[in-house]
Design a protein around this motif. Structure first.
Motif, PDB file in Angstrom:
ATOM      1  N   ILE A   1       0.797  -1.246   0.108  1.00 38.31           N
ATOM      2  CA  ILE A   1       0.387   0.162   0.039  1.00 38.31           C
ATOM      3  C   ILE A   1       0.631   1.061  -0.068  1.00 38.31           C
ATOM      4  CG2 ILE A   1      -1.475   0.974   1.431  1.00 38.31           C
ATOM      5  CD1 ILE A   1      -2.120  -1.958   2.986  1.00 38.31           C
ATOM      6  N   SER A   2       0.427   2.239  -1.103  1.00 34.38           N
ATOM      7  CA  SER A   2       1.594   3.500  -0.674  1.00 34.38           C
ATOM      8  C   SER A   2       0.675   4.538  -1.501  1.00 34.38           C
ATOM      9  CB  SER A   2       2.916   3.062  -2.006  1.00 34.38           C
ATOM     10  OG  SER A   2       3.809   4.036  -2.605  1.00 34.38           O
ATOM     11  N   ASP A   3       1.704   5.813  -1.276  1.00 33.46           N
ATOM     12  CA  ASP A   3       0.852   7.042  -1.987  1.00 33.46           C
ATOM     13  C   ASP A   3       1.649   7.581  -3.081  1.00 33.46           C
ATOM     14  OD1 ASP A   3       2.742   7.858  -0.089  1.00 33.46           O
ATOM     15  OD2 ASP A   3       1.766   9.476   0.650  1.00 33.46           O
TER      16      ASP A   3
ATOM     17  N   ILE B   1       5.796   1.955  -7.097  1.00 29.64           N
ATOM     18  CA  ILE B   1       6.868   0.965  -5.838  1.00 29.64           C
ATOM     19  C   ILE B   1       7.951   0.424  -6.822  1.00 29.64           C
ATOM     20  CG2 ILE B   1       4.946   1.082  -4.499  1.00 29.64           C
ATOM     21  CD1 ILE B   1       4.462  -1.751  -5.014  1.00 29.64           C
ATOM     22  N   PRO B   2       9.282   0.778  -5.756  1.00 28.76           N
ATOM     23  CA  PRO B   2      10.297  -0.223  -6.405  1.00 28.76           C
ATOM     24  C   PRO B   2      10.050  -2.222  -6.018  1.00 28.76           C
ATOM     25  CG  PRO B   2      10.207   0.661  -3.934  1.00 28.76           C
ATOM     26  CD  PRO B   2       9.509   0.918  -4.772  1.00 28.76           C
ATOM     27  N   PHE B   3       8.769  -2.735  -6.446  1.00 30.40           N
ATOM     28  CA  PHE B   3       8.892  -4.132  -5.936  1.00 30.40           C
ATOM     29  C   PHE B   3       8.181  -4.451  -7.148  1.00 30.40           C
ATOM     30  CE2 PHE B   3       8.547  -1.862  -1.643  1.00 30.40           C
ATOM     31  CZ  PHE B   3       9.779  -1.822  -0.942  1.00 30.40           C
TER      32      PHE B   3
ATOM     33  N   PRO C   1      -2.808  10.018   1.305  1.00 27.72           N
ATOM     34  CA  PRO C   1      -1.426  10.081   2.832  1.00 27.72           C
ATOM     35  C   PRO C   1      -2.179  10.400   3.663  1.00 27.72           C
ATOM     36  CG  PRO C   1      -1.174  11.787   0.720  1.00 27.72           C
ATOM     37  CD  PRO C   1      -2.252  11.457   0.140  1.00 27.72           C
ATOM     38  N   LYS C   2      -3.561  10.641   4.331  1.00 28.69           N
ATOM     39  CA  LYS C   2      -4.148  10.435   5.574  1.00 28.69           C
ATOM     40  C   LYS C   2      -4.645   8.750   5.384  1.00 28.69           C
ATOM     41  CE  LYS C   2      -9.169  10.839   3.334  1.00 28.69           C
ATOM     42  NZ  LYS C   2      -9.464  11.637   3.365  1.00 28.69           N
ATOM     43  N   VAL C   3      -4.412   7.979   4.654  1.00 31.39           N
ATOM     44  CA  VAL C   3      -4.890   7.128   5.085  1.00 31.39           C
ATOM     45  C   VAL C   3      -3.460   6.080   5.000  1.00 31.39           C
ATOM     46  CG1 VAL C   3      -5.719   4.126   3.883  1.00 31.39           C
ATOM     47  CG2 VAL C   3      -6.386   6.281   3.348  1.00 31.39           C
ATOM     48  N   MET C   4      -2.924   5.928   4.315  1.00 26.41           N
ATOM     49  CA  MET C   4      -1.060   5.895   4.525  1.00 26.41           C
ATOM     50  C   MET C   4      -0.984   6.641   5.963  1.00 26.41           C
ATOM     51  SD  MET C   4       0.272   4.550   2.502  1.00 26.41           S
ATOM     52  CE  MET C   4       1.819   4.178   2.591  1.00 26.41           C
TER      53      MET C   4
ATOM     54  N   ALA D   1       4.441   7.134   6.405  1.00 31.77           N
ATOM     55  CA  ALA D   1       5.038   5.718   5.745  1.00 31.77           C
ATOM     56  C   ALA D   1       4.273   5.867   3.876  1.00 31.77           C
ATOM     57  CB  ALA D   1       5.142   5.212   6.190  1.00 31.77           C
ATOM     58  N   HIS D   2       5.771   5.837   3.222  1.00 31.19           N
ATOM     59  CA  HIS D   2       5.154   5.521   2.208  1.00 31.19           C
ATOM     60  C   HIS D   2       4.849   4.472   1.445  1.00 31.19           C
ATOM     61  CE1 HIS D   2       5.815  10.196   1.168  1.00 31.19           C
ATOM     62  NE2 HIS D   2       6.574   9.954   2.003  1.00 31.19           N
TER      63      HIS D   2
END
Lengths: 243, 243
Positions: free
Chosen positions: B51-53, B57-59, B69-72, B82-83
């Motif tokens: 999960i990311s904002d 993503i590096p995966f 962002p508020k969910v993160m 966290a990102h």
């Protein structure tokens, strides 16, 4: 007996300010909490005053100020407050023996710093020297992690780059932990006077101090190749503990 | 790509519940944060979802849900948010080699537990067994203290009183740390199969497990006589590390 009821009391403001490093540095005073730590500090003659919401305190001969529970809560570093808080003065040290020393280069975590101090006392080290950028000895979390050990050995903040040549002049062998260009820890032989340098949690010992050291050692690992700095310190200090 | 904007979203509620041990136990899932830990978990095949904002993503090859962002911030264990957060599944273990084992009897501090796991991996131990009353492996603070090591060896929660006789049947020598009626650690000799028991921060190893052990050792100290349990574990595991 003096009793303090108000959070606005000038003394309460002065004591609360001791949660900040700059105020501890300015005044040479720091706060501790709980019977165990206060007993250890009292045995080292460092307690100036105990603040408590209890009428009777278990420290005979030490000045006692009674305070309302809300004042205790304000002064405590714990969410749940405390019944016994002491104002202590930082110790000053006489000449230190140079048989076994611990040098800390930029430790950032107060828990690691406190654990390293506790281990140094348990293995009869003679003193702990920290670089200027190591976290504060008198931070509440550091003190708690020492379990009271910090009252039992000299703790000195200094420029390690200046200290290492001075130690060399006194015949102390300086050994830095490192990863590259280093010898296995098991092959390090005992010397009469030894100083071990541990470094920052992320960066390790600075290049300058590594270069100035007489030996660079690595702790032999065959797996993940990652050790907490307080664990590394424990392994090193156990093997070269004072007898 | 799926995008989650609302804190009321059912999935957000489900993921947030993973901050609680009972929900981690029920679902067999846990949360981790940050690129380093997620990489370690992904290399062990344990990541179900990131999960990311961030749009990228590096995966590669791992399912990605975009979140506001508020969910993160809601999902993160850090005040600053966290990102990158991942939902992982707890690993299951095949047969474990019994050459070098660590047994933990009632460790309470997640930082100590994580540090012990990290050290066990670095010294090539084969597995870590914990008593039921040891704190959770998948607590955020434990995971952070392992530095990702917990994805690299079997972690098993069990009744140590039942485990010790089973280990005896398999020819494993069980060694408890103790203070009384114990031999100095330096006099302990290596055996082919060894299990070391470390105990609760205040009480040490329980009397029942001490009695069931083949040897009781004490780490030799001449000063304050007090060691952090993760430091004691480091000293023991270093000397008997797998080669």
């Amino acid at each position: 007996m003096e009793k303090i009821e108000s959070l606005q009391n000038a003394k309460v403001r002065e004591w609360t300010a001791l949660h900040e490093k700059k105020e501890r540095d300015r005044t040479g005073r720091f706060l501790i909490e709980g019977e165990h730590l206060i007993k250890e500090a009292a045995s080292a003659g460092l307690v100036e005053l105990v603040i408590s919401d209890l009428e009777e305190i278990p420290f005979p001969g030490i000045r006692h100020v009674l305070a309302a529970p809300k004042v205790m809560k304000k002064l405590s570093a714990n969410v749940s407050g405390a019944h016994l808080i002491a104002i202590c003065r930082k110790p000053s040290y006489e000449a230190v023996s140079l048989h076994r020393l611990l040098l800390l280069d930029g430790i950032q975590d107060p828990g690691n710093l406190g654990t390293l101090i506790r281990t140094a006392v348990s293995f009869s080290f003679d003193g702990v020297w920290c670089s200027e950028d190591t976290c504060d000895f008198y931070n509440e979390k550091t003190i708690r992690s020492t379990q009271g050990a910090l009252f039992h050995l000299p703790l000195i903040r200094t420029d390690l780059k200046e200290l290492v040549p001075e130690l060399h002049q006194q015949g102390v062998k300086v050994i830095a932990t490192a990863l590259d260009a280093s010898i296995p820890f098991a092959s390090l032989e005992a010397s009469e006077k030894m100083a071990f340098v541990l470094g920052n949690e992320g960066q390790g010992v600075s290049a300058e101090i590594q270069k100035a050291a007489d030996e660079r050692i690595r702790i032999e690992m065959h797996g993940f190749e990652s050790l907490n700095v307080a664990v590394a310190g424990g392994i090193v200090m156990y093997r070269f503990r004072a007898q």
